[in-house]
Design an enzyme around this catalytic site. Structure first.
Site, PDB file in Angstrom:
ATOM      1  N   GLU A 136       0.859  -1.178   0.000  1.00  0.00           N
ATOM      2  CA  GLU A 136       0.000   0.000   0.000  1.00  0.00           C
ATOM      3  C   GLU A 136       0.895   1.227   0.000  1.00  0.00           C
ATOM      4  OE1 GLU A 136      -3.037   0.254  -0.505  1.00  0.00           O
ATOM      5  OE2 GLU A 136      -4.142  -1.424   0.361  1.00  0.00           O
ATOM      6  N   GLU A 138      -0.256   5.049   0.021  1.00  0.00           N
ATOM      7  CA  GLU A 138      -1.476   5.827   0.007  1.00  0.00           C
ATOM      8  C   GLU A 138      -1.324   7.186   0.679  1.00  0.00           C
ATOM      9  OE1 GLU A 138      -4.728   2.207   0.152  1.00  0.00           O
ATOM     10  OE2 GLU A 138      -4.141   3.112   2.059  1.00  0.00           O
TER      11      GLU A 138
END
Length: 196
Positions: A136, A138
């Protein structure tokens, strides 16, 4: 929609399988959360990753307990880990609040008439790898709301378990919850002062 396929996606197609994330896009952003372009969701979570917009939503009851949700066992990333209440990615043209409302209803059957204070309280960037499955990367907004009605209708394809936890106890004593294997974005959100 992006048609770029990752090596993993191509291999899955060769076997007659396409991961559901390969059929979706996420919003690539810069470090200030300015939209750049739409990118394939699976591509954004493979290799070195592509920074994209996301959210985590933390739902409380009126006694200041926070609702933790265990991710379903067949999630590709952070499967069976414990999360804040819901987390996902807004789609093009969707606000963080709209995306959160959608996920609350889809995953837990929580409808807007059960709360009236949904709002963004924090935002941070992070990058974490998950075993050999992906990552991830983000810019993650944190949203918060309080339920006046705690009735739930759980979607078991998304959520494997639920737990109401006293927020202050969790925040002050995170070591007591290490056995839960918390998702990284939720751990970061809990270390920050998101309660506004």
């Amino acid at each position: 929609m992006s048609t770029t396929n990752s090596p993993e996606d191509s291999a899955a197609e060769a076997e007659g399988e396409v991961h559901k994330n390969a059929m979706q896009d996420v919003i690539a952003v810069d470090e200030d959360d300015n939209e750049l372009e739409l990118v394939n969701r699976l591509d954004a979570h493979m290799g070195d990753g592509i920074r994209h917009r996301a959210f985590t939503a933390l739902v409380f009851d009126e006694d200041d307990n926070i609702l933790l949700a265990q991710r379903a066992f067949d999630k590709r990333l952070w499967d069976t880990c414990w999360d804040g209440t819901v987390a996902s990615h807004p789609v093009e043209g969707q606000t963080q609040e709209e995306a959160t409302m959608e996920r609350l209803e889809e995953e837990l059957g929580i409808t807007p008439d059960q709360y009236d204070d949904l709002r963004v309280t924090d935002k941070f960037e992070y990058k974490r790898y998950y075993e050999n499955e992906g990552l991830e990367w983000e810019v993650c907004s944190v949203l918060k709301c309080t339920l006046q009605d705690t009735s739930l209708d759980v979607n078991e394809e998304e959520v494997a378990g639920l737990m109401w936890v006293p927020y202050e106890y969790l925040h002050e004593n995170p070591r007591f919850y290490r056995q839960l294997r918390l998702c990284p974005w939720f751990e970061i959100a809990m270390r920050r002062d998101f309660k506004q």
